[in-house]
Write a protein that holds these residues in place. Structure first.
Motif, PDB file in Angstrom:
ATOM      1  N   PRO A  17       0.639  -1.362  -0.434  1.00 44.41           N
ATOM      2  CA  PRO A  17      -0.023   0.674   0.069  1.00 44.41           C
ATOM      3  C   PRO A  17       1.027   1.376   0.575  1.00 44.41           C
ATOM      4  O   PRO A  17       0.541   2.178  -0.969  1.00 44.41           O
ATOM      5  CB  PRO A  17      -0.610  -0.260   1.165  1.00 44.41           C
ATOM      6  CG  PRO A  17      -0.619  -1.407   1.937  1.00 44.41           C
ATOM      7  CD  PRO A  17       0.563  -2.324   0.690  1.00 44.41           C
ATOM      8  N   PHE A  18       2.167   1.033   1.035  1.00 40.47           N
ATOM      9  CA  PHE A  18       2.853   2.138   1.031  1.00 40.47           C
ATOM     10  C   PHE A  18       3.825   3.010  -0.272  1.00 40.47           C
ATOM     11  O   PHE A  18       3.473   4.012  -0.413  1.00 40.47           O
ATOM     12  CB  PHE A  18       3.777   2.428   1.733  1.00 40.47           C
ATOM     13  CG  PHE A  18       2.912   1.724   3.234  1.00 40.47           C
ATOM     14  CD1 PHE A  18       2.898   3.133   3.894  1.00 40.47           C
ATOM     15  CD2 PHE A  18       3.617   0.271   3.696  1.00 40.47           C
ATOM     16  CE1 PHE A  18       2.270   2.797   5.867  1.00 40.47           C
ATOM     17  CE2 PHE A  18       2.984   0.243   5.534  1.00 40.47           C
ATOM     18  CZ  PHE A  18       2.493   1.589   5.809  1.00 40.47           C
ATOM     19  N   ALA A  19       4.198   1.477  -1.109  1.00 43.45           N
ATOM     20  CA  ALA A  19       4.216   1.765  -2.552  1.00 43.45           C
ATOM     21  C   ALA A  19       3.529   1.796  -3.390  1.00 43.45           C
ATOM     22  O   ALA A  19       3.946   3.172  -3.958  1.00 43.45           O
ATOM     23  CB  ALA A  19       5.105   0.320  -2.932  1.00 43.45           C
ATOM     24  N   GLU A  20       1.970   1.704  -3.547  1.00 39.99           N
ATOM     25  CA  GLU A  20       1.583   2.092  -4.327  1.00 39.99           C
ATOM     26  C   GLU A  20       1.539   3.203  -4.457  1.00 39.99           C
ATOM     27  O   GLU A  20       1.220   4.102  -5.873  1.00 39.99           O
ATOM     28  CB  GLU A  20       0.378   1.087  -4.748  1.00 39.99           C
ATOM     29  CG  GLU A  20      -1.288   1.548  -5.290  1.00 39.99           C
ATOM     30  CD  GLU A  20      -2.161   0.668  -5.374  1.00 39.99           C
ATOM     31  OE1 GLU A  20      -3.386   1.337  -5.884  1.00 39.99           O
ATOM     32  OE2 GLU A  20      -1.948   0.704  -4.160  1.00 39.99           O
ATOM     33  N   THR A  21       0.870   3.899  -3.088  1.00 38.59           N
ATOM     34  CA  THR A  21       0.959   5.310  -2.676  1.00 38.59           C
ATOM     35  C   THR A  21       1.804   6.541  -3.352  1.00 38.59           C
ATOM     36  O   THR A  21       1.701   7.502  -3.953  1.00 38.59           O
ATOM     37  CB  THR A  21       0.572   5.946  -1.731  1.00 38.59           C
ATOM     38  OG1 THR A  21      -1.143   5.165  -0.784  1.00 38.59           O
ATOM     39  CG2 THR A  21       0.211   7.530  -1.047  1.00 38.59           C
TER      40      THR A  21
END
Length: 501
Positions: free
Chosen positions: A463-467
């Protein structure tokens, strides 16, 4: 029979000249991108790490960034037909050598020779057209040449995806051989050589060496910055390269037959197109690798479908470039408005892409952006090329074409490096802010994923990488849009000029 200057030209020769130069540009553009999808397979076959194999792409890119301006001068001295033949011959032989390379080091060497052949061909593509077509038809000729050649930008990844199966990566080079032979034969049979002025036979070899080394250092600086960030080695290469370019300018003012006639830069109709092409290439071609990684690594497209994703824009470019060439030709002293239109539409396409979010899809955001881009690019590129080529006498057309292409290639390398640093900085800031909101998150892994536009399913870092990736890609597109504003403003400053013989 028709007369063109002092040479007698068959009416059909101009159509074959267009075919020959378009095929040449198509081959060069294909080979600029065809290796991207084959890197993992090549590394496995030749037992080499990906970081080493990638230098086969870098070697080709460096050569076409360094030598076009020098080759342009050689084209004006020895004739564009001879230089074009020399370039396509070297390109074809080096392509075969790449295909049979037994190890990665020879592959890199032969790719450099392939790039040298491409750089030798580049000035001849426009110069041959300038001599083959009367001035009132040059816009159409340049437009058709750009449209056909532009297909290679998207055809490279697609062709690579089709040809690379198992260890059959060698066919991405072997396919050049028959096409190269056809181009050589057509050039020998149908392209007319122009009479060369005896006054311009002298070549400034010292200037050629200094310019080549200076550009090599600058491009190496961009390459190092793109691969490992802005460190001492990239700063050293940049400073050394700029110092050599300053020395080159000092020397060129003192020689009787300079490698590059610096007085050409006194004309804004020569200088502004160079700057415009550099900024345009930095935005468009510099961002191309990041769009490809977004499609393939983030959205999971295969290399084949990742290449097809660009096809709508490429089709529009191929269809509209001849039209843009005709409009540019007929616009006369209002050519600047065509440049402004192309810059504005291309900038809008990046602004549209900058609005991407986690709910976006290819159909809703990036496809419309690519379609808008496909409208703007033909008008910007064809009108910029036409403006610059019409600003110089015919005996310096090779030099003008070389300088224009050098601007494009340096801009591409600069864009890849700057946009890479921008993306890394933006994703770093995003992840730093997330670390305050989610202190337990696996942000170190997220940073590694973001750098490769990759999101691993069922990972706490996903989720952090996607954001971070979405934010970085959006800001990257916005930066590209802003980089095109000076292109619009520079065209706005141009005024009506009187035609000089």
């Amino acid at each position: 029979m028709l007369k063109n200057g002092n040479a007698r030209v068959l009416p059909r020769s101009k159509y074959f000249s267009l075919a020959v130069t378009s095929l040449g540009v198509l081959l060069l553009n294909i080979d600029l991108f065809v290796m991207n999808v084959a890197l993992p397979t090549i590394g496995k076959t030749l037992n080499a790490p990906l970081s080493t194999v990638s230098w086969a792409i870098t070697a080709y890119t460096l050569m076409i960034g360094i030598f076009p301006a020098s080759a342009g001068k050689l084209s004006d001295v020895f004739g564009e037909k001879k230089l074009y033949l020399a370039g396509i011959t070297l390109f074809t032989v080096a392509s075969f050598a790449c295909g049979i390379s037994p190890n990665v080091f020879l592959l890199i060497l032969f790719r450099a020779l392939q790039g040298l052949g491409a750089a030798t061909m580049i000035p001849g593509t426009l110069s041959i057209l300038i001599h083959a077509y009367p001035e009132k038809q040059r816009g159409l000729a340049i437009g058709l040449n750009g449209g056909i050649g532009g297909i290679g930008i998207v055809a490279g990844p697609i062709l690579g995806g089709l040809l690379v199966h198992g260890d059959n990566w060698r066919w991405i080079f072997f396919v050049n051989v028959p096409l190269g032979i056809v181009t050589i034969l057509l050039t020998l049979l149908f392209v007319n050589e122009q009479q060369i002025s005896q006054a311009s036979k002298k070549i400034d070899w010292k200037g050629l060496i200094i310019l080549s080394i200076g550009l090599l250092f600058i491009l190496l600086s961009f390459t190092q910055a793109e691969k490992s960030g802005l460190h001492s080695d990239s700063i050293f290469f940049l400073v050394a390269g700029l110092a050599l370019l300053f020395l080159f300018i000092r020397l060129e003012r003192r020689v009787s037959e300079p490698l590059i006639d610096l007085t050409l830069f006194r004309s804004i109709y020569f200088t502004l197109p160079c700057i415009s092409m550099l900024l345009f290439s930095a935005s468009l071609f510099g961002s191309q690798p990041y769009w490809s990684m977004f499609f393939q690594n983030f959205w999971g497209f295969s290399p084949f479908w990742g290449g097809l994703a660009f096809l709508p824009a490429t089709c529009l470019i191929a269809l509209l470039t001849p039209v843009a060439g005709i409009i540019g030709q007929k616009s006369g002293n209002r050519l600047r408005y065509v440049v402004m239109f192309g810059a504005l539409i291309t900038s809008i396409s990046f602004i549209y892409a900058a609005d991407i979010n986690t709910e976006s899809s290819y159909i809703t955001v990036l496809l419309p952006s690519l379609l808008i881009r496909g409208i703007g690019i033909p008008f910007l590129v064809s009108s910029t090329s036409l403006m610059m080529m019409n600003s110089v006498p015919s005996n310096k057309s090779g030099l003008a074409a070389g300088v224009l292409n050098m601007s494009r290639n340096v801009g591409t390398s600069l864009g890849v490096a700057v946009l890479g640093l921008l993306f890394a900085s933006d994703t770093g800031r995003t992840l730093s802010s997330l670390s305050k909101e989610f202190p337990g998150g696996d942000l170190s892994t997220a940073k590694e994923l973001a750098a490769q536009f990759s999101v691993i399913k069922n990972s706490t870092a996903a989720p952090f990488a996607e954001t971070a990736i979405i934010s970085g890609f959006g800001h990257l597109a916005l930066f590209c849009a802003l980089a095109l504003i000076p292109v619009f403003l520079s065209a706005l400053t141009l005024r009506k000029r009187r035609k000089k013989n």
